[in-house]
Design a protein around this motif. Structure first.
Motif, PDB file in Angstrom:
ATOM      1  N   GLN A 157       0.711  -1.111   0.118  1.00 42.73           N
ATOM      2  CA  GLN A 157       0.018  -0.022  -0.047  1.00 42.73           C
ATOM      3  C   GLN A 157       0.850   1.257   0.077  1.00 42.73           C
ATOM      4  N   ARG A 158       0.547   2.237  -0.760  1.00 42.59           N
ATOM      5  CA  ARG A 158       1.233   3.637  -0.827  1.00 42.59           C
ATOM      6  C   ARG A 158       0.652   4.708  -0.063  1.00 42.59           C
ATOM      7  N   LEU A 159       1.416   5.199   0.759  1.00 34.78           N
ATOM      8  CA  LEU A 159       1.167   6.223   1.787  1.00 34.78           C
ATOM      9  C   LEU A 159       1.948   7.400   1.629  1.00 34.78           C
ATOM     10  N   LYS A 160       1.474   8.490   2.257  1.00 36.14           N
ATOM     11  CA  LYS A 160       2.153   9.516   2.498  1.00 36.14           C
ATOM     12  C   LYS A 160       2.529   9.784   4.096  1.00 36.14           C
ATOM     13  N   GLY A 161       3.426  10.149   4.485  1.00 41.29           N
ATOM     14  CA  GLY A 161       3.842  10.132   5.890  1.00 41.29           C
ATOM     15  C   GLY A 161       4.707  11.231   6.240  1.00 41.29           C
ATOM     16  N   ILE A 162       4.786  11.611   7.670  1.00 40.95           N
ATOM     17  CA  ILE A 162       5.700  12.728   8.169  1.00 40.95           C
ATOM     18  C   ILE A 162       6.509  12.202   8.896  1.00 40.95           C
ATOM     19  N   VAL A 163       8.012  12.537   8.604  1.00 38.97           N
ATOM     20  CA  VAL A 163       9.044  12.020   9.463  1.00 38.97           C
ATOM     21  C   VAL A 163       8.867  12.690  10.767  1.00 38.97           C
ATOM     22  N   THR A 164       8.893  12.033  11.985  1.00 42.05           N
ATOM     23  CA  THR A 164       8.746  12.472  13.425  1.00 42.05           C
ATOM     24  C   THR A 164      10.307  12.347  14.197  1.00 42.05           C
ATOM     25  N   GLU A 165      11.000  11.381  13.611  1.00 41.42           N
ATOM     26  CA  GLU A 165      12.463  11.175  14.277  1.00 41.42           C
ATOM     27  C   GLU A 165      13.181  10.459  13.296  1.00 41.42           C
ATOM     28  N   VAL A 166      14.602  10.863  13.276  1.00 41.37           N
ATOM     29  CA  VAL A 166      15.488  10.487  12.416  1.00 41.37           C
ATOM     30  C   VAL A 166      16.702   9.939  13.482  1.00 41.37           C
ATOM     31  N   LYS A 167      17.154   8.650  13.261  1.00 38.44           N
ATOM     32  CA  LYS A 167      18.114   7.962  13.844  1.00 38.44           C
ATOM     33  C   LYS A 167      19.046   7.612  12.948  1.00 38.44           C
ATOM     34  N   ASP A 168      20.401   7.179  13.086  1.00 39.02           N
ATOM     35  CA  ASP A 168      21.481   6.721  12.270  1.00 39.02           C
ATOM     36  C   ASP A 168      20.849   5.543  11.593  1.00 39.02           C
ATOM     37  N   TYR A 169      19.969   4.640  12.169  1.00 38.75           N
ATOM     38  CA  TYR A 169      19.647   3.510  11.403  1.00 38.75           C
ATOM     39  C   TYR A 169      18.123   3.666  10.844  1.00 38.75           C
ATOM     40  N   GLY A 170      17.637   4.909  10.845  1.00 37.76           N
ATOM     41  CA  GLY A 170      16.549   4.955   9.873  1.00 37.76           C
ATOM     42  C   GLY A 170      15.534   6.247  10.731  1.00 37.76           C
ATOM     43  N   ALA A 171      14.312   6.076  10.152  1.00 35.25           N
ATOM     44  CA  ALA A 171      13.321   7.231  10.669  1.00 35.25           C
ATOM     45  C   ALA A 171      12.046   6.638  11.182  1.00 35.25           C
ATOM     46  N   PHE A 172      11.309   7.331  12.219  1.00 29.82           N
ATOM     47  CA  PHE A 172      10.106   6.913  12.302  1.00 29.82           C
ATOM     48  C   PHE A 172       9.341   7.821  11.702  1.00 29.82           C
ATOM     49  N   VAL A 173       8.433   7.387  10.896  1.00 28.57           N
ATOM     50  CA  VAL A 173       7.126   8.173  10.031  1.00 28.57           C
ATOM     51  C   VAL A 173       5.594   8.070  10.632  1.00 28.57           C
ATOM     52  N   ASP A 174       5.193   8.993  10.805  1.00 25.76           N
ATOM     53  CA  ASP A 174       3.435   9.091  11.037  1.00 25.76           C
ATOM     54  C   ASP A 174       2.886   8.917   9.902  1.00 25.76           C
ATOM     55  N   ILE A 175       2.412   7.770  10.032  1.00 22.32           N
ATOM     56  CA  ILE A 175       1.580   7.473   8.605  1.00 22.32           C
ATOM     57  C   ILE A 175       0.054   7.467   8.888  1.00 22.32           C
ATOM     58  N   GLY A 176      -0.545   7.948   9.980  1.00 29.48           N
ATOM     59  CA  GLY A 176      -1.778   7.967  10.786  1.00 29.48           C
ATOM     60  C   GLY A 176      -2.067   6.822  11.423  1.00 29.48           C
ATOM     61  N   LEU A 177      -1.003   5.763  11.991  1.00 34.32           N
ATOM     62  CA  LEU A 177      -1.280   4.646  12.487  1.00 34.32           C
ATOM     63  C   LEU A 177      -1.763   4.766  13.896  1.00 34.32           C
ATOM     64  N   ARG A 178      -2.771   4.268  14.156  1.00 40.65           N
ATOM     65  CA  ARG A 178      -3.286   4.311  15.714  1.00 40.65           C
ATOM     66  C   ARG A 178      -2.472   4.065  16.726  1.00 40.65           C
ATOM     67  N   GLY A 179      -1.750   4.583  17.648  1.00 41.48           N
ATOM     68  CA  GLY A 179      -1.002   4.348  18.505  1.00 41.48           C
ATOM     69  C   GLY A 179       0.294   4.071  18.317  1.00 41.48           C
ATOM     70  N   SER A 180       0.852   4.080  17.143  1.00 38.79           N
ATOM     71  CA  SER A 180       2.335   3.819  17.043  1.00 38.79           C
ATOM     72  C   SER A 180       2.605   4.480  15.635  1.00 38.79           C
ATOM     73  N   GLN A 181       3.976   4.452  15.498  1.00 40.60           N
ATOM     74  CA  GLN A 181       4.209   4.863  14.201  1.00 40.60           C
ATOM     75  C   GLN A 181       5.629   3.884  13.452  1.00 40.60           C
ATOM     76  N   ALA A 182       5.750   4.068  12.119  1.00 40.36           N
ATOM     77  CA  ALA A 182       6.110   2.985  11.430  1.00 40.36           C
ATOM     78  C   ALA A 182       7.730   3.251  11.091  1.00 40.36           C
ATOM     79  N   LEU A 183       8.495   2.495  11.026  1.00 43.54           N
ATOM     80  CA  LEU A 183       9.999   2.416  10.797  1.00 43.54           C
ATOM     81  C   LEU A 183      10.381   2.310   9.304  1.00 43.54           C
ATOM     82  N   LEU A 184      11.031   3.432   8.942  1.00 43.87           N
ATOM     83  CA  LEU A 184      11.686   3.436   7.369  1.00 43.87           C
ATOM     84  C   LEU A 184      13.173   3.184   7.781  1.00 43.87           C
ATOM     85  N   HIS A 185      13.493   1.976   7.611  1.00 47.23           N
ATOM     86  CA  HIS A 185      15.021   1.654   7.954  1.00 47.23           C
ATOM     87  C   HIS A 185      15.886   2.309   6.683  1.00 47.23           C
TER      88      HIS A 185
END
Length: 445
Positions: A157-185
């Motif tokens: 599924q294709r989505l648009k998201g907003i980067v909320t936190e960036v680490k060396d290993y990847g970023a956490f993206v807000d895709i509207g997921l209830r209660g959590s965020q997704a990892l973009l490695h």
């Protein structure tokens, strides 16, 4: 350590160094920065914007809504967090927005964007307000797309998201997921080697991503590369798998399969039946038959038997061998979130306990320094000592306490590899290199 506490109360405690970890506090806020801030005497984080900076290092925050009778508060940097605010809503977008009169998030449709960056919205309902009454515009900090549940997402599924936190290993993206965020490695940002996610992303950036994998614990893995979308462990998302078709197959009958993914504990194989039905199964390393001593490789065609299939759990156990098998379990190693180990240096020695041991190596339970979190890492027999070890079982036993360090860590694949071998310093490496390259060192006299 002096603990943070509400009001003027404080409590101190003496701790061993292993229980203390330095925490970085961002202090370079500027006027106009969107923030989440904690009002004095409160544990809640509320939205606002930095309206003034002070010489003593504190900041004045203007709240989006009046808090405790005040429109602003002066706070230290430890009470602020930088917030990412999406501002590119388009007319016709279905959103939820904060209703001006009761503060509740209610369904609405974006109508227009004004020059000051606020939005006119049309509410699905206006409790207590006549429909013809013009309501105030809404700040982008008080609008978001409707939340979704993990069960509503599909791989690919294709989505648009907003980067909320960036680490060396990847970023956490807000895709509207209830209660959590997704990892973009970081490995899913671009083709080739990506050393740091910060080189590609920043907080607040809008990204187009695809759901790459949905883990059994509900965690979502994303990719910015559509070609990397995977179903399970390496199978393209377009494959439709019918595990029910495999439940009653003859356990002695062989089928054609293609190796999809190699792991330390075995291989995942895509099996396709003559009628087109397909499914992915786990073949434990003990059930792999290596031809002429050559290990399996991804893409290799193999003949396998289906030992067990479970349509409800979408699992399948495979074997390449004839006769009795060594491993019949259909449960591969579960996905474990290994991010707590991300900041542990490769030269940091850890205390571990041997949980399981075999010929090829052992699984050792370790914890990051000062943490109660623990996970099993693979200690391969080649990493026991500099000399060759034929079997790890001859050198280790279950329950043994060992001193290990991280050899490699792949958060995205949930793979932690350990070593007991000593650290090779750069100077030692250069010395070894000179020894090997010296003709005199290799010439017998």
């Amino acid at each position: 350590v002096e603990w943070e506490a509400e009001g003027d109360a404080s409590e101190t405690e003496d701790l061993e160094l292993v229980h203390v970890q330095k925490v970085g506090v961002f202090k370079d806020y500027a006027v106009g920065d969107d923030v989440m801030a904690r009002p004095p005497g409160s544990s809640k984080w509320l939205s606002g914007v930095v309206s003034q900076t002070h010489d003593d290092g504190r900041f004045e925050v203007a709240w989006d809504r009046v808090v405790m009778g005040s429109e602003t508060a002066t706070l230290g940097p430890e009470s602020l967090r930088k917030a990412s605010v999406f501002r590119d809503y388009q007319p016709g977008d279905e959103v939820v927005a904060r209703f001006p009169y009761d503060g509740q998030m209610r369904p609405a449709v974006v109508w227009a964007r004004d020059a000051d960056g606020t939005f006119q919205v049309r509410w699905a309902e206006q409790p207590g307000i006549q429909q013809d009454v013009t309501l105030p515009n809404v700040s982008p900090r008080e609008i978001r797309y409707p939340s979704v549940n993990a069960d509503d997402l599909e791989v690919g599924q294709r989505l648009k998201g907003i980067v909320t936190e960036v680490k060396d290993y990847g970023a956490f993206v807000d895709i509207g997921l209830r209660g959590s965020q997704a990892l973009l490695h970081k490995s899913q940002l671009a083709k080739g080697t990506v050393r740091r996610a910060q080189d590609f992303l920043e907080v607040g950036q809008t990204v187009e991503v695809w759901v790459q994998r949905i883990h059994r614990d509900g965690k979502i893995a994303l990719t910015a590369l559509e070609d990397n979308v995977q179903y399970g462990f390496g199978v393209q998302a377009s494959e439709k798998h019918d595990y029910a078709r495999f439940e009653n197959l003859d356990k002695h009958e062989f089928h054609v399969g293609v190796v999809q993914h190699i792991t330390d504990f075995g291989a995942f194989v895509l099996v396709v039946l003559p009628d087109g039905a397909s499914a992915v199964g786990l073949m434990h390393r003990g059930n792999i038959l290596e031809e002429d001593g050559e290990p399996l490789v991804a893409g290799q065609e193999v003949a396998v038997r289906v030992l067990k299939a479970d349509a409800a759990a979408r699992k399948m156990t495979l074997c390449m061998q004839e006769g009795p098998v060594k491993y019949v379990s259909d449960s591969p190693r579960p996905f474990v979130d290994l991010r707590p180990f991300d900041d542990v240096g490769r030269d940091r020695w850890l205390r571990g306990t041997v949980e399981n041991v075999g010929r090829f190596g052992a699984f050792v339970k370790v914890s990051p320094p000062g943490s109660t979190f623990s996970a099993n890492g693979l200690l391969h027999r080649s990493q026991l000592r500099d000399q060759q070890v034929d079997s790890a079982a001859s050198a280790l036993e279950i329950g043994q306490v060992v001193r290990v360090r991280i050899q490699s860590l792949d958060v995205h694949a949930s793979e932690l590899k350990l070593t007991m071998r000593p650290i090779v310093k750069e100077q030692d490496t250069r010395s070894m290199s000179r020894t090997v390259q010296s003709p005199r060192a290799m010439t017998p006299y």
